[in-house]
Each structure stands twice: as structure tokens, then as C-alpha cells.
Scaffold this motif. Sequence first.
Motif, PDB file in Angstrom:
ATOM      1  N   UNK A 162      30.837  43.499  43.890  1.00  0.00           N
ATOM      2  CA  UNK A 162      30.370  42.125  44.088  1.00  0.00           C
ATOM      3  C   UNK A 162      30.873  41.567  45.417  1.00  0.00           C
ATOM      4  N   UNK A 163      32.111  41.880  45.763  1.00  0.00           N
ATOM      5  CA  UNK A 163      32.664  41.395  47.025  1.00  0.00           C
ATOM      6  C   UNK A 163      31.894  41.962  48.211  1.00  0.00           C
ATOM      7  N   UNK A 164      31.541  43.256  48.133  1.00  0.00           N
ATOM      8  CA  UNK A 164      30.812  43.873  49.230  1.00  0.00           C
ATOM      9  C   UNK A 164      29.460  43.201  49.446  1.00  0.00           C
ATOM     10  N   UNK A 165      28.789  42.891  48.334  1.00  0.00           N
ATOM     11  CA  UNK A 165      27.495  42.219  48.467  1.00  0.00           C
ATOM     12  C   UNK A 165      27.688  40.797  48.985  1.00  0.00           C
ATOM     13  N   UNK A 166      28.758  40.143  48.599  1.00  0.00           N
ATOM     14  CA  UNK A 166      29.051  38.798  49.095  1.00  0.00           C
ATOM     15  C   UNK A 166      29.194  38.807  50.611  1.00  0.00           C
ATOM     16  N   UNK A 167      29.935  39.806  51.130  1.00  0.00           N
ATOM     17  CA  UNK A 167      30.133  39.906  52.571  1.00  0.00           C
ATOM     18  C   UNK A 167      28.819  40.228  53.279  1.00  0.00           C
ATOM     19  N   UNK A 168      28.057  41.129  52.692  1.00  0.00           N
ATOM     20  CA  UNK A 168      26.792  41.495  53.332  1.00  0.00           C
ATOM     21  C   UNK A 168      25.842  40.300  53.399  1.00  0.00           C
ATOM     22  N   UNK A 169      25.765  39.522  52.305  1.00  0.00           N
ATOM     23  CA  UNK A 169      24.840  38.386  52.261  1.00  0.00           C
ATOM     24  C   UNK A 169      25.360  37.176  53.028  1.00  0.00           C
ATOM     25  N   UNK A 170      26.653  37.181  53.348  1.00  0.00           N
ATOM     26  CA  UNK A 170      27.214  36.029  54.037  1.00  0.00           C
ATOM     27  C   UNK A 170      27.374  34.816  53.143  1.00  0.00           C
ATOM     28  N   UNK A 171      27.558  35.053  51.857  1.00  0.00           N
ATOM     29  CA  UNK A 171      27.731  33.940  50.914  1.00  0.00           C
ATOM     30  C   UNK A 171      29.175  33.456  50.968  1.00  0.00           C
ATOM     31  N   UNK A 172      29.382  32.164  51.129  1.00  0.00           N
ATOM     32  CA  UNK A 172      30.722  31.601  51.276  1.00  0.00           C
ATOM     33  C   UNK A 172      31.120  30.696  50.111  1.00  0.00           C
ATOM     34  N   UNK A 173      30.312  30.658  49.055  1.00  0.00           N
ATOM     35  CA  UNK A 173      30.600  29.791  47.922  1.00  0.00           C
ATOM     36  C   UNK A 173      31.605  30.403  46.954  1.00  0.00           C
ATOM     37  N   UNK A 174      31.888  29.730  45.845  1.00  0.00           N
ATOM     38  CA  UNK A 174      32.939  30.163  44.917  1.00  0.00           C
ATOM     39  C   UNK A 174      32.497  31.191  43.877  1.00  0.00           C
ATOM     40  N   UNK A 175      31.171  31.355  43.644  1.00  0.00           N
ATOM     41  CA  UNK A 175      30.707  32.143  42.513  1.00  0.00           C
ATOM     42  C   UNK A 175      30.731  33.641  42.798  1.00  0.00           C
ATOM     43  N   UNK A 176      31.172  34.414  41.809  1.00  0.00           N
ATOM     44  CA  UNK A 176      31.046  35.870  41.888  1.00  0.00           C
ATOM     45  C   UNK A 176      29.580  36.259  41.749  1.00  0.00           C
ATOM     46  N   UNK A 177      28.896  35.642  40.806  1.00  0.00           N
ATOM     47  CA  UNK A 177      27.467  35.891  40.588  1.00  0.00           C
ATOM     48  C   UNK A 177      26.672  34.705  41.149  1.00  0.00           C
ATOM     49  N   UNK A 178      26.389  34.772  42.421  1.00  0.00           N
ATOM     50  CA  UNK A 178      25.655  33.694  43.082  1.00  0.00           C
ATOM     51  C   UNK A 178      24.158  33.978  43.014  1.00  0.00           C
ATOM     52  N   UNK A 179      23.363  32.921  43.028  1.00  0.00           N
ATOM     53  CA  UNK A 179      21.920  33.067  42.947  1.00  0.00           C
ATOM     54  C   UNK A 179      21.373  33.755  44.200  1.00  0.00           C
ATOM     55  N   UNK A 180      20.330  34.565  44.059  1.00  0.00           N
ATOM     56  CA  UNK A 180      19.711  35.166  45.249  1.00  0.00           C
ATOM     57  C   UNK A 180      18.913  34.161  46.075  1.00  0.00           C
ATOM     58  N   UNK A 181      18.715  32.940  45.567  1.00  0.00           N
ATOM     59  CA  UNK A 181      17.968  31.911  46.290  1.00  0.00           C
ATOM     60  C   UNK A 181      18.908  31.191  47.268  1.00  0.00           C
ATOM     61  N   UNK A 182      18.796  31.532  48.528  1.00  0.00           N
ATOM     62  CA  UNK A 182      19.729  31.029  49.537  1.00  0.00           C
ATOM     63  C   UNK A 182      19.700  29.509  49.666  1.00  0.00           C
ATOM     64  N   UNK A 183      18.557  28.901  49.391  1.00  0.00           N
ATOM     65  CA  UNK A 183      18.470  27.458  49.547  1.00  0.00           C
ATOM     66  C   UNK A 183      19.368  26.709  48.570  1.00  0.00           C
ATOM     67  N   UNK A 184      19.856  27.400  47.544  1.00  0.00           N
ATOM     68  CA  UNK A 184      20.740  26.758  46.576  1.00  0.00           C
ATOM     69  C   UNK A 184      22.215  26.984  46.896  1.00  0.00           C
ATOM     70  N   UNK A 185      22.503  27.784  47.901  1.00  0.00           N
ATOM     71  CA  UNK A 185      23.892  28.075  48.227  1.00  0.00           C
ATOM     72  C   UNK A 185      24.572  26.854  48.833  1.00  0.00           C
ATOM     73  N   UNK A 186      25.810  26.650  48.442  1.00  0.00           N
ATOM     74  CA  UNK A 186      26.658  25.647  49.081  1.00  0.00           C
ATOM     75  C   UNK A 186      28.099  25.998  48.744  1.00  0.00           C
ATOM     76  N   UNK A 187      29.006  25.397  49.416  1.00  0.00           N
ATOM     77  CA  UNK A 187      30.408  25.726  49.212  1.00  0.00           C
ATOM     78  C   UNK A 187      31.054  25.005  48.055  1.00  0.00           C
ATOM     79  N   UNK A 188      30.284  24.194  47.358  1.00  0.00           N
ATOM     80  CA  UNK A 188      30.852  23.385  46.276  1.00  0.00           C
ATOM     81  C   UNK A 188      30.780  24.116  44.943  1.00  0.00           C
TER      82      UNK A 188
END
Length: 428
Positions: A269-295
Motif C-alpha cells: 500500500x505504501x508503494x502505491x501511495x508513493x507512486x500515486x503521489x497521495x499525501x492524505x491519511x488513508x491507507x485505502x484512498x479512493x482512486x478518484x483524485x478529485x476527492x483527495x485532500x490532506x484532511x
Amino acid sequence: MTRQRKTLAMFGPSRGGVRVLVERGGELVRVQWYDDGIRRVKSWPNTREGRTEAKAWARGFAEARTLGPRPTVVRRTLRELWERYVEAEFPHLRPKTQTNYREHWSRWELFLGRDFTAEEARLGDVDHFRAALERQDYALSQIHKAIGVVKTVYNWGQRRELLGMNRLALYRFKVAKDLRPEPPAEYAREERDAILQALRPDRHTEWRAWTAVAIAAYQGARMRAILHLQWRDLDFKRGEIAWRARWDKTGRERVQPMTDGARVALVVSRQWRERDGYAGPWVFYTPHRQRWNGADDERAAWTAQALWLALTKAERRAGVRHLPYRAMHGFRRAIAGDVLELTRDLKLALDWIGDVDLGMARRYLRPRDPRLEEAATAVDRLLGEIGDRNRHATVTGSPESWDSEAEASGELELVELGRVDSNHQLPG
């Protein structure tokens, strides 16, 4: 010798109270009281239902005598009764419980109509309600819960003197022995292996499902808790996962030893987080980037519906039969059974999946239970041979060194677990 009458219950004060007794001969149950020295009685057949109804009547009659005349009760509709209940009780209920209660009550309102006068409901209405749900193929357990919610609201309304009559308190949900539902099935070891083999942790469309299934298979956590894991809940140095009360069905906080199988899944999961550039708190983050946020926003987390769909597809590819109501709970039941099989300790099996109260503990810093460490070792030993390709998975190199073709296809190159540093850190 004269046969004595058996007293079943007493309500009200010791002098001037109401007595429930079995009459001589045992054919009748009577409620007895005195008005100005004159004995009064009311009778029911001496059956289980008759005794229950007699006690309920006697309790209400005794309360009325003690409290005096009741105030005039406004005849409220189902909708009005529900709104009063929500106002008073929902602040004390967990969000998931609130959602379930709303769904169950809405079926009752839909059946009778939201403008139906609440206190006019009779036991026959509940019988018809149950039959209507059965015709719609609702599970028996869901029907039972729906009627339970209706009774809960009515009993609350009676205690608050919002209802002049509550006949539903006498309703009993009965099920024929041959119709009693079996608990949801668990996944056999071969089925767990096949499902993990059918999912690809190196594909961007499947890594979430593979990781969630692996954590469920090894740790036995509930789906909602897994999907709401955050990086701050993970301590890789201590080898622990903190399950938050906010996302736990029972509302309890607990810390669980991390198995090697779960560690591998979280590293992926961490590797995919780094690849996607996701900076939020969730381990299982949505694939919809428009919903990403750091909160700490639940909308940015992957959904249970998406996981369920991915799991059913994996079942089909793996040739595993789909059984109703099994889903992610099947892994939870399975690992509890595995721990019981290995340790012969029922309490330890329940402790491992968090089905008992583990006591008060500091947030994220609760001292380890040596017996839970034993469970973690046993889980890894038992499941260590499941899916070598899936089990020994992490990402090689850095994001910059990934093969361009693999990156374009949404796949990651995997290496063996033995090369992963045991103190590998995830984002805090």
C-alpha cells in the motif's frame, strides 16, 4: 391439604400493591388488588403468553395507581414519534447504528404510512409487516432487527409518556427451528488462498482489494475498520496496528500485534501511495483524485461497495462459490477458527479479532498481551504458505527506477518479503 396459590410477581408498594398469581388448580393466572378493602381480580389463561400479558398489565396498572391519573397523551403519528426519538437518543448512538435504525424504521413507516397514529398499531400489524418483508425476500435476521427497532422506539415512547397505548411490547418474534438462519459461512483455507491468487497486488485496479483481503485474512478485523486505517494507526517498529473506536462496531479502541502477512500488504500500500503521489491519511484512498485532500475526510477513503464488488469478481475468477452474507466477514470468522484450532483457547481466538472487551488502555500505547503475540505467531505460521506470489510482495527500488512499461500498464515489480527491512517505516 389446601393447595396454595403461587405468586408470580408483585408490583407497587407492599401495602396496596398488585399481585400476579396462579389460581388453585393451575388453570388461570390472576391479577389481584384491593379497592377500599374490596378484592378485585382480572384473569388470563395459564399459558406462557397469558403469564406475560398478565404481568405486563399488572405492572402498568400498578404504575397508574402509584402515579395517579396520567396526563392527556397527544395522539402522535409515526413520523412525530420517530422525530422525538431521534432528537433524544441519536446523540448517544454511533453513526452506523443511526443509519441502521433509520433504514429499519423507514420500512415500518412505508408499510403503515408516516401519518399513521402510532398508538393504534396492533400485534396483527406487526404480523403483516413481517409477512410483507418475507415476501420481499428480506433475510430473517434483518426482519428481526427491523421489528426490534420498531419495538425499541415504541417502548421509549411509552416511557416518555408519548404513547397512551403500546401493544407492541407484547410482540414476540418466533422462528421455526428448521428455519433458523445459519451464521454467515467462513472461507476455507483453500478458498482464501485462491482469492488472494486471483487478485494482483501489482495492478492499480486490484491492489486495494488484495491488501484489504490480506489484512482481513491475517488480522481478522472488520471491513469498516480496515477501510478506515490511517498511517498513524500503524507502528512498524513495535509491530502493532491500532484499531480506532471511531470505526469499530463496538466503539472500542484496541491495539493488535501486526502479523508478517499484514506487514507485507501494508508495504505494498505504501508503494502505491508513493507512486500515486497521495499525501492524505488513508491507507485505502479512493482512486478518484478529485476527492483527495490532506484532511481526515471519509469521502477520500475507498468504499465498502467497491471492495465488495472486487471481492465477488475475485471469487468468480478463483472458482470460489459466492455465499450470501459471507463477504469480508468470512475472513474474520475463518481466522478466529484458525487461532482456536492452533491454541485451543476460545478467549484468545475472540481476543485476536477484538470480539471481547480488552479493558482500558492508553491510546496506541497499550502494553502488549503476550498471549496475543502467541496468536500473531500462530497466524503467520498457519498462513505462511498461502500464495507465495502474493505473500512475498513489495516494490523494488524507488519510483524513479520503475520500468516505464510497467508504470504505463499500472503494474509494479515485486520481490520477496525476505528483502524487506523489518523496521521499514511507513508515513506517520
